[in-house]
Design an enzyme around this catalytic site. Structure first.
Site, PDB file in Angstrom:
ATOM      1  N   THR A 402       0.830  -1.212   0.000  1.00  0.00           N
ATOM      2  CA  THR A 402       0.000   0.000   0.000  1.00  0.00           C
ATOM      3  C   THR A 402       0.863   1.260   0.000  1.00  0.00           C
ATOM      4  O   THR A 402       2.061   1.213   0.281  1.00  0.00           O
ATOM      5  CB  THR A 402      -0.950   0.027   1.217  1.00  0.00           C
ATOM      6  OG1 THR A 402      -1.686  -1.167   1.265  1.00  0.00           O
ATOM      7  CG2 THR A 402      -1.895   1.175   1.223  1.00  0.00           C
ATOM      8  N   THR A 420      -3.923   1.124  -2.874  1.00  0.00           N
ATOM      9  CA  THR A 420      -3.247  -0.160  -2.682  1.00  0.00           C
ATOM     10  C   THR A 420      -3.595  -1.143  -3.780  1.00  0.00           C
ATOM     11  O   THR A 420      -4.607  -0.967  -4.474  1.00  0.00           O
ATOM     12  CB  THR A 420      -3.693  -0.751  -1.314  1.00  0.00           C
ATOM     13  OG1 THR A 420      -2.947  -1.932  -1.040  1.00  0.00           O
ATOM     14  CG2 THR A 420      -5.173  -1.111  -1.308  1.00  0.00           C
ATOM     15  N   SER A 468     -11.409  -3.077   4.997  1.00  0.00           N
ATOM     16  CA  SER A 468     -10.069  -2.517   4.891  1.00  0.00           C
ATOM     17  C   SER A 468      -9.637  -1.965   6.238  1.00  0.00           C
ATOM     18  O   SER A 468     -10.452  -1.763   7.146  1.00  0.00           O
ATOM     19  CB  SER A 468     -10.074  -1.389   3.857  1.00  0.00           C
ATOM     20  OG  SER A 468      -8.866  -0.672   3.904  1.00  0.00           O
ATOM     21  N   GLY A 489       0.391  -0.523   5.338  1.00  0.00           N
ATOM     22  CA  GLY A 489       0.801  -1.538   6.297  1.00  0.00           C
ATOM     23  C   GLY A 489      -0.296  -2.469   6.773  1.00  0.00           C
ATOM     24  O   GLY A 489      -0.264  -2.920   7.923  1.00  0.00           O
TER      25      GLY A 489
HETATM   26  N1  GLU Z   1      -5.502  -4.400   1.923  1.00  0.00           N
HETATM   27  C1  GLU Z   1      -5.138  -3.657   3.080  1.00  0.00           C
HETATM   28  C2  GLU Z   1      -6.319  -2.912   3.618  1.00  0.00           C
HETATM   29  O1  GLU Z   1      -7.145  -2.493   2.896  1.00  0.00           O
HETATM   30  C3  GLU Z   1      -4.059  -2.697   2.790  1.00  0.00           C
HETATM   31  C4  GLU Z   1      -2.872  -3.428   2.285  1.00  0.00           C
HETATM   32  C5  GLU Z   1      -1.656  -3.241   3.106  1.00  0.00           C
HETATM   33  O2  GLU Z   1      -1.327  -2.107   3.463  1.00  0.00           O
HETATM   34  O3  GLU Z   1      -1.003  -4.231   3.403  1.00  0.00           O
HETATM   35  O4  GLU Z   1      -6.430  -2.742   4.769  1.00  0.00           O
END
Ligand code: GLU
Length: 603
Positions: A402, A420, A468, A489
């Protein structure tokens, strides 16, 4: 400025672009006229050039995001989604756009159940598959933002990124490392191998990375509009890729195609939704409502902390309260937050001060709570202090992919945008001939109910958005922007944003110091994830004597044999200093550091 003049300026800019050195970065900048902080020096430079030519914060944000899709292709791009938070100085209000990826209409709760075994797929298996690819929302987010706040057209805002993709840039050590961590799966797809493993090998640091396919994709979108993607030829290429994975000759991967149809792309929407809001220490904190859990979880934790006077506490107690607040807030997040169109989310209750008091009274200054702690009772009102519900031990994902960036323009508009493709490298699948990676966002769903007998708000369903943790945040002071922050993260985004806010607001750290500070992330797990530098703090033994315990994670979630840097979150932020001055701050070190810039430096 007339449109052709602007295009000429952009063309001249493109001519100046020899392969660009990517890693001369400055993490902090102070000055006037406008500001940008992003992961990439090239993207920050592009954002400043758009502001200089009269672009709004929205124009600059689209140009920055499109450029990050080129320079940081493993964490950003039109194959993904995100959440766009905007302070509009003409209305003095904060708006948010939900550009989250969406499950295809034909998806069911069994999306990640292996029909051969009846068991959930292993996480790495699901990630690198067509099943994980959600309908991308990034491009529609840009379109919606520009319709409302753009001074330029989408075509104009894509031009600088096109130029970078065409001319290329020098691969820096961070990009090389991210490529290395993914090489084992990139090699399985002919399109991905061709783009990121040229001649079958990892490119060297300093080599030129070009993506002419992506330049053409951006041009086509500029010419034809977002319809080229949401139902047009680019959309057709996405659907074909997801359904017929472009496996490389000799690939060992068992192909698991996805369910996406062109109709899913045609019906995709990136709606404006009301932001979450909590009042904290006299400030107003706005962030992203569900489908993200970011705004409600950061907000609940702030409300919990609002019941304690952190400023008068010892450093050990400050950190103890920070860890306990997120421990409790994650119990509620995991139990209650999902896509509001599918589940009844008690958003107002979770963000109420009364509920926070109910949760706060569980915190014991002398002992850490034992995780998993049970969720509270937001639907039942705010009485009592001891919720009696089963507790879930599930630990949400904590990847380090992200990107988050911030932009401000001279009118006073401010953008806080987290976007992301989920894992570092997303699904690992590049759309052949189109030059961008597809997300694996649907693996943010729970693959099966986390606890039998307890409703799970985050199971897959057709047309649903996975929960998310992205927490793009704007803080107002007396109704005017004060801070804009956010982070990458995975689920650690929430704790990182909270830690930065507390360090800046309660402890009086400067914003750059708050971003640089060693991090810990407690997400209702027995052990708190911590950076090695956090474990070395003088306060950590005191925390351990209260029963807090820590772990350092340094392996890839996709392949534990791959060692990665044990850092938590990658943040950026802006502070509005008054008199039109901005402080833009990026990471000094994590993930290779970020790049801050202002139009008119004035330290
Ligand atoms: N998919 C994650 C979310 O939406 C973000 C991806 C990441 O930062 O690892 O929370």
């Amino acid at each position: 400025m007339r449109s052709w003049v602007r295009l000429l300026c952009l063309a001249l800019l493109a001519l100046c672009l020899a392969p660009l050195p990517a890693w001369a970065k400055q993490a902090v900048a102070v000055g006037k006229g406008g500001a940008v902080a992003s992961d990439s020096a090239i993207a920050t430079g592009v954002g400043l050039s758009v502001l200089r030519r009269g672009g709004s914060a929205a124009d600059a944000a689209v140009a920055v995001a499109a450029t990050l899709g080129v320079t940081d292709p493993f964490v950003a791009g039109i194959g993904g989604g995100g959440y766009f938070v905007y302070y509009d100085a003409s209305t003095h209000r904060v708006y948010t756009i939900d550009g989250r990826e969406t499950a295809p209409a034909s998806a069911s709760a069994k999306l990640f159940i292996d029909p051969a075994t009846g068991m959930p797929l292993a996480f790495p298996t699901a990630v690198t598959s067509g099943l994980s690819v959600g309908v991308p929302g990034t491009l529609m987010t840009w379109q919606r933002a520009l319709e409302r706040w753009g001074n330029f057209t989408l075509a104009e805002d894509l031009k600088p990124a096109e130029a970078v993709a065409e001319k290329g840039f020098q691969i820096d050590p961070t990009l090389r490392e991210e490529d290395r961590e993914n090489a084992f799966r990139f090699a399985d797809f002919s399109s991905t191998r061709a783009l990121f493993l040229p001649h079958g090998a990892l490119p060297a640091v300093g080599a030129t990375e070009r993506d002419p396919d992506l330049a053409r994709t951006y041009q086509q979108i500029g010419r034809s509009g977002v319809g080229a993607f949401y139902g047009g030829p680019i959309g057709k290429a996405i659907v074909s890729t997801v359904r017929h994975l472009p496996l490389a000759h000799g690939a060992a991967l068992v192909a698991r195609p996805g369910l996406m149809a062109l109709s899913d792309l045609k019906r995709y929407a990136a709606p404006f939704v009301a932001p979450t809001h909590v009042a904290y220490r006299g400030l107003d904190v706005y962030s992203m409502a569900p489908s993200s859990s970011g705004g409600t979880t950061v907000g609940e934790a702030l409300n919990v902390l609002g019941n304690f006077d952190l400023r008068t506490e010892s450093r050990v107690q400050q950190l103890h309260h920070f860890l306990e607040a997120t421990r409790l807030a994650f119990a509620d997040r995991n139990r209650y937050i999902g896509d509001r169109r599918f589940v009844d989310v008690p958003e107002a209750q979770l963000l109420s001060k009364a509920f926070a008091r109910q949760r706060s009274c569980l915190i014991d200054p002398a002992h850490a709570l034992v995780s998993p702690v049970a969720p509270g009772h937001p639907f039942a009102g705010a009485g009592g202090c001891s919720p009696k519900q089963p507790a879930s031990a599930a630990l949400p994902n904590d990847g380090a992919s992200t990107n988050h960036f911030v932009v401000a323009d001279s009118k006073g508009d401010v953008v806080s945008y987290t976007n992301t493709i989920e894992e570092l490298g997303g699904s690992g699948i590049v759309v052949p001939g189109r030059g961008f990676l597809l997300n694996n966002e649907l693996t943010d769903f729970d693959f099966h109910p986390l606890q039998s007998g307890v409703p799970d708000p985050n199971l897959p369903a057709g047309g649903k958005r996975p929960r998310s943790s992205m927490s793009p945040t704007i803080v107002l002071k007396h109704g005017r922007p004060f801070l804009a922050v956010g982070a990458a993260g995975g689920a650690t985004i929430i704790t990182t944003v909270l830690q930065i806010l507390v360090d800046r607001i309660d402890l009086g750290m400067s914003l750059p110091a708050a971003i640089a500070a060693p991090r810990a992330s407690q997400r209702n797990a027995a052990k708190t994830q911590a950076e090695p530098a956090f474990l070395a703090l003088p306060s950590t033994p005191g925390l351990e004597s209260l029963g807090q315990s820590f772990t350092v994670s340094d392996t890839s979630p996709l392949d534990p044999s791959i060692t990665i840097a044990p850092t938590i979150g990658v943040a950026s932020g802006l502070e509005l200093l008054g008199n039109g001055r901005f402080l833009a701050a990026a990471e000094p070190v994590r993930r290779g550091g970020g790049a801050a810039g202002v139009l008119k430096p004035s330290p």
